[in-house]
Design an enzyme around this catalytic site. Structure first.
Site, PDB file in Angstrom:
ATOM      1  N   ASP A   1       0.870  -1.179   0.000  1.00 40.61           N
ATOM      2  CA  ASP A   1       0.000   0.000   0.000  1.00 40.61           C
ATOM      3  C   ASP A   1       0.910   1.233   0.000  1.00 40.61           C
ATOM      4  O   ASP A   1       2.133   1.120   0.168  1.00 40.61           O
ATOM      5  CB  ASP A   1      -0.847  -0.091   1.281  1.00 40.61           C
TER       6      ASP A   1
ATOM      7  N   GLU B   1       2.706   5.147  -3.829  1.00 39.47           N
ATOM      8  CA  GLU B   1       2.699   6.175  -4.894  1.00 39.47           C
ATOM      9  C   GLU B   1       4.028   6.927  -4.972  1.00 39.47           C
ATOM     10  O   GLU B   1       4.385   7.299  -6.087  1.00 39.47           O
ATOM     11  CB  GLU B   1       1.542   7.156  -4.639  1.00 39.47           C
TER      12      GLU B   1
ATOM     13  N   ASP C   1      -9.164   3.971  -1.826  1.00 42.60           N
ATOM     14  CA  ASP C   1     -10.106   4.315  -0.750  1.00 42.60           C
ATOM     15  C   ASP C   1     -11.420   4.874  -1.271  1.00 42.60           C
ATOM     16  O   ASP C   1     -11.652   6.088  -1.251  1.00 42.60           O
ATOM     17  CB  ASP C   1      -9.436   5.306   0.200  1.00 42.60           C
TER      18      ASP C   1
END
Ligand code: NOJ
Length: 988
Positions: free
Chosen positions: A563, A566, A640
């Site tokens: 996760d 980015e 999300d």
């Protein structure tokens, strides 16, 4: 409520009691914080290039300042080389831009434009920067894995007109690149028709290197008065020219980007004449057919942005950037699909506009009534573009897949159901959830642990108070062949007594700041550093951390979730890293940002391949950030989302878009991440989620528990039904994954992909086909619905999956969809393999018998395939698989099973076949059975290799007459034919 700013707050266990009560009261106020993310106007290079486009379009005398120097042209071995000259200062200065156009064997062309000065390192960096001087030229090292064989047949045309160079390429030379010298531009033609145009509108813009000219600070002249407070600055008339304000420094949200190389954007207009629809360039929460971006009713005002970011509470129907980037776009019209792949890893914006053209018989070769124009703008790097000329969507999927790789063949558990939440709080909690699934007879394969399992957010550790016995937890799960996925993020806690950070620092494997020191930022653990997976040494180190004897408490049934890659940096510009940070090889973060997530995901994949010597297994690693090529190393999810109907709705086009963009192992959080879904929404979300290739329920830490057994009757039963439908169709899903793995085909497919000639259906993005099965699903995504409108594109019969009601005729059909009914049709002409015995996990179905569902077409025929292997190892690469083709011949009324791959027998295959020897077909259902079969009570079964006495045997059959609009069907019970064998069933 836990927020990002609370990262590394006191032990969460102390806070959880508070949440439990609070979460019932709190409905999160959800809306994206626009002010945290740039618009095009706030992103210097985007604004400059849009302005450039506006100036070019507004001026009737605009001429693009780029020209190809004809004397520089070389052509050798399928590659054209030349210099493009950019004219500055009314011709006084020319900037040399080396051009290569490479013609690939696959019929794809690649155009690369560089800048000589930067290539040679002949520039000066500002601020004593250690950054590389060249334009970033390594994106291909991460994205590309094949398809680069150069065409031997590509040839210069001998009849070139003055001012043009023409090259024939592609199979039989049916493609042609027409290169215009002045202004420089390229048209790509197929069979003499122009399909793609570069620089037609003259928006090519490669910001060349220039030194910063320091403007003298004007001294105050004597007698000049001080400016009084509040008094306007006396502005001098500014000469018209380029907007330099963002060339050298740029500040956003309090962060200043030092830009040591000054302005260096690359931009190009790419037009698709005659194409009304363009698809692709994920990830955005938008429709499949991309909207235009230059304003106007229902359209966007900003370009689509590709800059991987942790966009908190993202909004629907928006060109805003999200977590991943695939700069691959395809244009589609009846009879043709073409595309481009913009290989650049820097921040990128893409404007889309459409122009209606009136039919002009003289516009040779250009069909259709709408042209789509696109304008691609990247902050730095090379101009490096691949052009695909199709002509079908399948060709595009294959060609793009050849370059960037096909989706990894997952382990079979990975395509079953995953149960996640932030967080299962103890090892006992995990076991308790597991038992409850069993108690309610709900199938699931994988339970997930979010960040709270760690000891104070230190990855590769377990919280000693809450996860006391991870080993026995794994053993407990393994009893039912279940797995555990644990999260591992790229930020490493910067703290004492944590060997992982000590090694990261000591081995110097972290991303650096602009001054060359290890970069420190803020994420879940508080102060953190980021492993730099561009560095091969970092990958080697990372691999070591996952060995069972290093990450203690893990087992062969542990898998990984990546996760925040980015990367998400809570105190960084736009919640990510400063662009002037430095990676391995001294590339600036600016150059590599969009590929960063892939490098981390790739390192995890490499680590999972072999965690113990000799134990090589297919990895499973989920990622949030991605780039072209990420499909080779795992699955993605859409981040999300919110527990709202609009997010359920948006998930379908988003996942479809992933599929046609080469990364089909995709899904959205079932139930919605933020907020508490109503029971109806939760049920509908499961009924839709069974069609996500990656199927996982997940929820934010502040939400109420919502495992499928929680909502109670009738919801729990309905969700269980939906899950069982996914489980029974796993053989069809696995076959679709195999097809994706070998051909690049999407796993779920939009209407245009399956019916590329059906113009009315090109923009449809709320229904989907599963692989090549002919299964057509229309998820219910609105509240209170009791029916849906399903669009049928052809004249085949479509049978309701459950009651065989026939829908026929192109156009919309109303299909009942009360909460207890999942709208699912079967297109006539397909044979669907499934397994009907309910089990607790997919692993327990391994030796279950199959049912074949034969849905007859207008001619009374049907066919289908089944792919099977051990679902775990790489033995399939040595022939250890079963690949059957089933065919029902409507003329002879014979159903056959034949081998699809005549691979030679290997020891691995023999061993695998032995394990599958007893697996048989237990039922065949023929839907749309002819009336003439009424009264038929037996069929003849012939199995190859069977004993003489069993070679032709009569097996009982039952004919059923369909009521109302339902088709007739015939059931053959237990023909006992082997799944790996050749056989025939004669219905005549
Ligand atoms: C953000 C992810 O998108 C979400 O799925 C996860 O639960 C949280 N990070 C906590 O790890």
């Amino acid at each position: 409520m836990i927020t990002r700013r609370d990262a590394a707050a006191p032990r969460w266990t102390a806070v959880v009691l508070g949440w439990a009560t609070l979460s019932c009261l709190l409905v999160p106020a959800v809306s994206v914080k626009h002010e945290n993310f740039k618009t095009c106007d706030q992103s210097g290079f985007c604004k400059r290039n849009r302005q450039f486009a506006d100036d070019a379009t507004a001026s009737s005398s605009w001429v693009s300042p780029y020209a190809l120097d004809a004397a520089s042209i070389t052509f050798k071995d399928g590659q054209l080389g030349a210099t493009v000259l950019k004219t500055l200062n009314e011709g006084e200065e020319k900037v040399k831009l080396p051009l290569t156009v490479t013609f690939l064997d696959s019929g794809v062309a690649r155009v690369t434009l560089d800048e000589e000065k930067r290539q040679k390192g002949d520039i000066q960096l500002r601020h004593d920067s250690q950054a590389r001087k060249e334009r970033y030229n390594e994106a291909g090292d991460w994205a590309l894995v094949g398809g680069l064989k150069v065409s031997e047949g590509a040839a210069l045309s001998e009849q070139a007109e003055q001012g043009y160079t023409k090259v024939f390429y592609g199979e039989g030379g049916k493609h042609q690149a027409v290169i215009r010298h002045q202004p420089f531009g390229i048209e790509f033609q197929r069979d003499g028709e122009t399909q793609v145009k570069f620089n037609e509108r003259g928006l090519l813009n490669l910001e060349h290197w220039r030194p910063k000219v320091e403007k003298p600070v004007e001294e105050k002249k004597e007698g000049e008065e001080e400016k009084k407070e509040g008094e306007e600055e006396k502005k001098e008339e500014q000469p018209q020219g380029e907007d330099e304000s963002t060339w050298w420094e740029e500040t956003f949200g309090g962060n200043t980007d030092s830009k040591p190389r000054g302005p260096e954007a690359v931009a190009l207009d790419i037009s698709f004449p005659g194409y009304e629809h363009v698809f692709g360039i994920p990830e955005h929460a938008t429709s499949l057919s991309l909207k235009t971006t230059r304003g106007g009713e229902g359209n966007y005002n900003d370009p689509y942005r590709l800059y991987n970011a942790d966009v908190f509470e993202y909004e629907m129907d928006s060109p805003m950037t999200l977590y991943g980037a695939i700069p691959f776009m395809q244009a589609h019209r009846k009879g043709s699909t073409v595309g481009v792949f913009w290989l650049n890893a820097a921040e990128t914006w893409i404007d889309v506009t459409k122009q209606k053209t009136s039919a002009n018989p003289l516009s040779l070769g250009v069909k259709g009534h709408t042209d789509t124009h696109t304008h691609w703008i990247s902050e730095s790097g090379l101009l490096d573009v691949f052009v695909f000329l199709g002509p079908t969507p399948q060709d595009l999927a294959r060609q793009y897949g050849e370059l960037t790789g096909y989706t990894a063949m997952p382990q079979s558990f990975a395509i079953a159901y995953h149960q996640c939440r932030w967080n299962y709080v103890t090892d006992e909690d995990v076991k308790d959830v597991d038992r409850k699934f069993d108690k309610h007879k709900i199938p699931y394969d994988v339970i997930w642990l979010d960040i709270e399992y760690t000891n104070e957010k230190k990855y590769f550790t377990w919280d000693p108070l809450t996860f006391v016995r991870p080993d026995t937890m794994h053993q407990h799960l393994d009893k039912r062949e279940r797995k555990l996925v644990a999260i591992i993020d790229p930020h490493i806690k910067n703290t004492d007594n944590y060997p992982v950070i000590d090694e990261l620092k000591k081995k110097d494997l972290a991303v650096k700041n602009k001054d060359g020191n290890q970069y420190e930022g803020w994420c879940w653990p508080g102060s953190s550093m980021w492993v730099d997976c561009f560095n091969p040494a970092a990958i080697t180190w990372w691999k070591g951390l996952f060995k069972y004897d290093s990450f203690k408490g893990t087992a062969p049934n542990t898998f990984i979730w990546n996760d925040m890659n980015e990367p998400s940096v809570f105190n960084g510009p736009e919640t990510t890293m400063p662009k002037d940070n430095l990676h391995f090889g001294n590339w600036e973060h600016r150059d590599v940002h969009n590929v960063n997530g892939l490098t981390f995901h790739n390192a995890t994949y490499q680590a999972l391949l072999e965690r113990k010597k000799g134990e090589i297994r297919r990895p499973f690693a989920l990622t949030r950030a991605f780039y072209s090529g990420s499909q080779r190393v795992g699955a993605m999810w859409t981040g999300d989302n919110l527990a709202e109907w609009s997010h359920l709705q948006a998930s379908i086009p988003m996942v479809l878009n992933q599929g046609i963009s080469g990364f089909p192992f995709a899904g959205a959080d079932v139930g919605g991440f933020f907020g508490n879904p109503s029971k109806e929404l939760l049920t509908r979300w499961y009924q839709a989620g069974i069609y996500y290739p990656f199927f996982r329920g997940h929820a934010h830490i502040d939400t109420r528990r919502r495992e499928p057994y929680i909502p109670g009757s009738p919801y729990t039963e309905l969700i269980t039904q939906a899950l069982r439908l996914r489980y029974s169709l796993l053989p069809a899903w696995y076959t679709a994954f195999h097809e994706a793995h070998t051909t690049g085909a999407p796993i779920i497919r939009p209407n245009f992909y399956v019916h590329p000639e059906d113009e009315a259906g090109f923009a449809i993005d709320d229904q989907l086909y599963i692989g090549s099965t002919g299964l057509l699903a229309k998820p219910v995504t609105s509240e209170g619905a009791d029916s849906v409108s399903v669009y049928i594109a052809d004249s085949q019969p479509y049978y309701d999956y459950f009651d065989y009601t026939v829908y026929k005729g192109a156009g919309p059909h109303t299909v009942p969809a009360p909460l207890e009914k999942i709208p699912l049709l079967m297109q006539g002409g397909h044979i669907i393999p499934r397994r009907d015995r309910p089990r607790r996990s997919s692993g327990l179905m391994r030796y279950d018998p199959f049912t074949l569902v034969v849905a007859l077409d207008n001619e009374g025929s049907a066919s289908g395939t089944l792919y099977l292997d051990d679902g775990e190892t790489f033995n399939y690469q040595q022939g250890a698989f079963i690949h059957r083709r089933f065919n029902f011949d409507g003329k002879r009324n014979i159903l056959t099973s034949s081998n699809l791959d005549n691979a030679s027998r290997t020891a691995k295959l023999d061993a695998y076949l032995k394990t599958m020897d007893k697996v048989r077909i237990e039922k065949v259902i023929i839907i749309g059975a002819p009336k003439a079969w009424k009264g038929k009570d037996s069929v003849i079964v012939m199995e190859e290799g069977a004993k003489e006495s069993a070679r032709r045997k009569s097996v009982a059959a039952e004919f059923h007459e369909g009521k109302g609009k339902a088709a007739n069907w015939l059931v053959v019970r237990d023909p006992k034919v082997g799944i790996s064998r050749g056989w025939k069933i004669d219905f005549a």
